[in-house]
Motif scaffolding. Structure first.
Motif, PDB file in Angstrom:
ATOM      1  N   SER A   1      -0.304 -20.360  47.184  1.00 37.44           N
ATOM      2  CA  SER A   1      -0.063 -21.789  47.410  1.00 37.44           C
ATOM      3  C   SER A   1       0.436 -22.076  48.815  1.00 37.44           C
ATOM      4  CB  SER A   1       0.952 -22.323  46.399  1.00 37.44           C
ATOM      5  OG  SER A   1       0.440 -22.216  45.109  1.00 37.44           O
ATOM      6  N   ASN A   2       1.141 -21.115  49.420  1.00 36.52           N
ATOM      7  CA  ASN A   2       1.697 -21.312  50.751  1.00 36.52           C
ATOM      8  C   ASN A   2       0.711 -21.001  51.870  1.00 36.52           C
ATOM      9  OD1 ASN A   2       4.189 -22.164  49.764  1.00 36.52           O
ATOM     10  ND2 ASN A   2       4.951 -20.076  49.603  1.00 36.52           N
ATOM     11  N   LEU A   3      -0.483 -20.519  51.520  1.00 35.24           N
ATOM     12  CA  LEU A   3      -1.484 -20.220  52.544  1.00 35.24           C
ATOM     13  C   LEU A   3      -2.086 -21.510  53.093  1.00 35.24           C
ATOM     14  CD1 LEU A   3      -3.474 -17.318  50.811  1.00 35.24           C
ATOM     15  CD2 LEU A   3      -1.858 -17.109  52.713  1.00 35.24           C
ATOM     16  N   PRO A   4      -2.529 -21.479  54.356  1.00 38.54           N
ATOM     17  CA  PRO A   4      -3.249 -22.643  54.881  1.00 38.54           C
ATOM     18  C   PRO A   4      -4.604 -22.773  54.174  1.00 38.54           C
ATOM     19  CG  PRO A   4      -3.021 -20.906  56.562  1.00 38.54           C
ATOM     20  CD  PRO A   4      -2.308 -20.440  55.338  1.00 38.54           C
ATOM     21  N   PRO A   5      -5.178 -23.970  54.142  1.00 38.87           N
ATOM     22  CA  PRO A   5      -6.434 -24.192  53.393  1.00 38.87           C
ATOM     23  C   PRO A   5      -7.561 -23.228  53.760  1.00 38.87           C
ATOM     24  CG  PRO A   5      -5.532 -26.276  54.142  1.00 38.87           C
ATOM     25  CD  PRO A   5      -4.679 -25.204  54.744  1.00 38.87           C
ATOM     26  N   GLU A   6      -7.705 -22.896  55.061  1.00 38.27           N
ATOM     27  CA  GLU A   6      -8.781 -21.986  55.461  1.00 38.27           C
ATOM     28  C   GLU A   6      -8.587 -20.588  54.868  1.00 38.27           C
ATOM     29  OE1 GLU A   6      -6.253 -22.763  58.490  1.00 38.27           O
ATOM     30  OE2 GLU A   6      -7.059 -24.591  57.623  1.00 38.27           O
ATOM     31  N   GLU A   7      -7.324 -20.164  54.853  1.00 39.39           N
ATOM     32  CA  GLU A   7      -7.022 -18.848  54.301  1.00 39.39           C
ATOM     33  C   GLU A   7      -7.243 -18.826  52.788  1.00 39.39           C
ATOM     34  OE1 GLU A   7      -5.897 -14.828  54.606  1.00 39.39           O
ATOM     35  OE2 GLU A   7      -6.508 -16.282  56.113  1.00 39.39           O
ATOM     36  N   LYS A   8      -6.885 -19.923  52.107  1.00 44.07           N
ATOM     37  CA  LYS A   8      -7.143 -20.014  50.658  1.00 44.07           C
ATOM     38  C   LYS A   8      -8.633 -19.875  50.385  1.00 44.07           C
ATOM     39  CE  LYS A   8      -3.301 -22.997  49.329  1.00 44.07           C
ATOM     40  NZ  LYS A   8      -2.928 -24.322  48.835  1.00 44.07           N
ATOM     41  N   GLN A   9      -9.437 -20.574  51.193  1.00 47.71           N
ATOM     42  CA  GLN A   9     -10.888 -20.504  51.008  1.00 47.71           C
ATOM     43  C   GLN A   9     -11.390 -19.075  51.222  1.00 47.71           C
ATOM     44  OE1 GLN A   9     -12.811 -22.924  49.887  1.00 47.71           O
ATOM     45  NE2 GLN A   9     -14.583 -21.588  49.928  1.00 47.71           N
ATOM     46  N   ARG A  10     -10.870 -18.403  52.241  1.00 46.22           N
ATOM     47  CA  ARG A  10     -11.279 -17.028  52.523  1.00 46.22           C
ATOM     48  C   ARG A  10     -10.915 -16.112  51.359  1.00 46.22           C
ATOM     49  NH1 ARG A  10      -9.520 -12.459  53.818  1.00 46.22           N
ATOM     50  NH2 ARG A  10      -7.358 -13.015  54.104  1.00 46.22           N
ATOM     51  N   VAL A  11      -9.710 -16.296  50.807  1.00 50.04           N
ATOM     52  CA  VAL A  11      -9.278 -15.477  49.670  1.00 50.04           C
ATOM     53  C   VAL A  11     -10.178 -15.739  48.464  1.00 50.04           C
ATOM     54  CG1 VAL A  11      -7.398 -15.140  48.005  1.00 50.04           C
ATOM     55  CG2 VAL A  11      -6.887 -15.255  50.438  1.00 50.04           C
ATOM     56  N   ARG A  12     -10.489 -17.010  48.195  1.00 50.90           N
ATOM     57  CA  ARG A  12     -11.371 -17.333  47.059  1.00 50.90           C
ATOM     58  C   ARG A  12     -12.742 -16.701  47.237  1.00 50.90           C
ATOM     59  NH1 ARG A  12      -8.884 -22.574  47.241  1.00 50.90           N
ATOM     60  NH2 ARG A  12     -10.552 -23.302  48.591  1.00 50.90           N
TER      61      ARG A  12
END
Length: 175
Positions: free
Chosen positions: A128-139
């Motif tokens: 949840s604390n990741l920036p949106p771009e990083e969340k997308q990369r993780v997904r």
């Protein structure tokens, strides 16, 4: 005595297999019928508006859950109300298959030991604390297990067996 039991069992079987008996329904066992969309109060319809399209086809137990939320809604803080509305909109956009998968995941989570639940919560907070771009990369990478470091274990063989990939366990504290 044995003949009497046999006769009683035979009569019971005949009575149960008679054409007039029907299998129990959800009306008889479970949640009683819940109101259709048209029978909801204006306040309930306002709160539950994201669910309008699927309301009449929803199972009674689900309707009852949502009606409970609508009842508590006026007493919620403004930010809670916004969160509930957004979650309802998200839920309404899901397919029945996606909803079933989420329900199954929730049931699985509820059955985890406390340590694993805590690890999943920590992982979620890290995500949840990741920036949106990083969340997308993780997904996209499907490597969400890397959000938490793997705990060190004195016996590497035990660590491999006891730590599930989706929810790593923290190191147990010695007693």
């Amino acid at each position: 005595m044995a003949k009497r039991r046999l006769l009683g069992g035979l009569i019971l079987c005949l009575a149960l297999s008679a054409g007039g008996s029907e299998p129990p329904t959800t009306v008889m066992i479970g949640t009683p019928p819940q109101p259709g969309w048209a029978q909801l109060s204006p306040q309930q319809r306002g709160v539950l508006s994201p669910l309008e399209k699927s309301w009449d086809s929803m199972e009674n137990v689900r309707k009852r859950k949502w009606l409970g939320i609508a009842e508590r809604y006026p007493n919620m803080k403004s930010d809670e109300q916004q969160r509930v509305q957004e979650r309802m909109r998200e839920w309404a956009r899901l397919t029945p298959e996606q909803r079933a998968k989420i329900r199954d995941s929730y049931k699985d989570f509820k059955q985890l030991p406390a340590e694993q639940k805590q690890a999943v919560r920590q992982k979620w907070e890290a995500y949840s604390n990741l920036p949106p771009e990083e969340k997308q990369r993780v997904r996209e990478s499907g490597k969400s297990a890397k959000l938490l470091p793997q705990p060190a274990s004195p016996d590497p063989a035990l660590a491999e067996e006891s730590i599930p990939q989706a929810a790593p366990l923290p190191n147990p504290t010695p007693h």
